[in-house]
Design a protein around this motif. Structure first.
Motif, PDB file in Angstrom:
ATOM      1  N   ALA A  69      81.867-153.666 -16.327  1.00 34.06           N
ATOM      2  CA  ALA A  69      82.063-155.002 -17.598  1.00 34.06           C
ATOM      3  C   ALA A  69      81.972-156.474 -17.197  1.00 34.06           C
ATOM      4  CB  ALA A  69      83.403-154.302 -18.436  1.00 34.06           C
TER       5      ALA A  69
ATOM      6  N   ARG B  37      77.867-156.528 -16.559  1.00 27.60           N
ATOM      7  CA  ARG B  37      77.526-156.818 -17.260  1.00 27.60           C
ATOM      8  C   ARG B  37      76.967-157.545 -18.770  1.00 27.60           C
ATOM      9  NH1 ARG B  37      77.072-151.258 -21.913  1.00 27.60           N
ATOM     10  NH2 ARG B  37      76.221-152.023 -23.031  1.00 27.60           N
TER      11      ARG B  37
ATOM     12  N   SER C  60      81.483-157.958 -24.634  1.00 29.78           N
ATOM     13  CA  SER C  60      81.353-157.644 -23.903  1.00 29.78           C
ATOM     14  C   SER C  60      82.447-157.734 -22.430  1.00 29.78           C
ATOM     15  CB  SER C  60      80.189-157.122 -22.989  1.00 29.78           C
ATOM     16  OG  SER C  60      79.269-156.487 -23.722  1.00 29.78           O
TER      17      SER C  60
ATOM     18  N   SER D  36      85.555-157.648 -23.267  1.00 30.18           N
ATOM     19  CA  SER D  36      86.179-156.763 -22.561  1.00 30.18           C
ATOM     20  C   SER D  36      86.672-156.692 -21.098  1.00 30.18           C
ATOM     21  CB  SER D  36      85.245-155.398 -23.017  1.00 30.18           C
ATOM     22  OG  SER D  36      84.168-155.875 -22.039  1.00 30.18           O
TER      23      SER D  36
ATOM     24  N   VAL E  94      80.222-153.020 -24.289  1.00 37.16           N
ATOM     25  CA  VAL E  94      81.336-151.896 -23.258  1.00 37.16           C
ATOM     26  C   VAL E  94      82.049-151.138 -24.679  1.00 37.16           C
ATOM     27  CG1 VAL E  94      82.983-151.736 -21.648  1.00 37.16           C
ATOM     28  CG2 VAL E  94      82.062-153.561 -21.655  1.00 37.16           C
TER      29      VAL E  94
ATOM     30  N   GLY F 182      82.684-146.525 -26.166  1.00 36.55           N
ATOM     31  CA  GLY F 182      82.281-146.314 -24.860  1.00 36.55           C
ATOM     32  C   GLY F 182      81.136-145.302 -24.477  1.00 36.55           C
TER      33      GLY F 182
ATOM     34  N   TYR G 252      79.408-145.453 -21.347  1.00 38.50           N
ATOM     35  CA  TYR G 252      80.204-145.837 -19.777  1.00 38.50           C
ATOM     36  C   TYR G 252      80.696-143.952 -19.588  1.00 38.50           C
ATOM     37  CZ  TYR G 252      80.015-149.858 -19.343  1.00 38.50           C
ATOM     38  OH  TYR G 252      79.122-151.630 -18.710  1.00 38.50           O
TER      39      TYR G 252
END
Length: 151
Positions: A29, A32, A51, A54, A107, A112, A115
């Motif tokens: 995270a 990113r 993001s 997070s 994220v 999610g 992910y």
């Protein structure tokens, strides 16, 4: 080797795996959000700020779980993981119901999805771990249990 009066190790087995997954999520995270903010923040400031937020939550959750044997860090872990759960549920739902708000993924978008839904599942494991592994009260000693403390 630990003696009967020493504190038991908290970061063994599933606890260690949980910390590793949280640390990986924190790194992912953070990376990113850093790239998103540096390269194209003007395109989606809300999504990229979420993001980054997070990332901070995952960092705090990781630290909170590592040091959860201390009451202050235990509370930090609880707050971070509850915030994470609320965040992934709210952002995940909004990203499905109002996709125009999240044209650029975060994220926690679509719970999610980017992910492998780990952000949706992870807080449940984190909360379970915190419930089943409360901090040891320094005054009561290593063998203190919640029942012993209330007597």
């Amino acid at each position: 080797m630990s003696s009967p009066t020493s504190r038991p190790r908290r970061m063994t087995g599933i606890g260690r795996v949980l910390v590793i997954v949280y640390a990986i999520m924190a790194l992912g995270a953070t990376g990113r959000s850093f790239v998103q903010i540096v390269e194209k923040f003007d395109q989606a400031p809300v999504a990229y700020t979420l993001s980054a937020m997070s990332a901070v939550v995952y960092i705090l959750a990781t630290l909170g779980l590592v040091f959860a044997g201390r009451r202050g860090w235990y509370i930090v872990a609880w707050v971070a993981i509850v915030f994470e759960l609320v965040g992934v549920l709210v952002i995940g739902t909004l990203s499905l119901v109002l996709p125009e708000l999240f044209q650029h993924p975060t994220v926690w978008s679509v719970y999610g999805f980017g992910y492998l839904f780990i952000p949706l599942v992870l807080p449940f494991f984190g909360l379970w771990w915190l419930i089943t592994h409360p901090p040891v009260d320094e005054k009561q000693g290593a063998d203190a249990s919640p029942a012993a403390v209330t007597r």
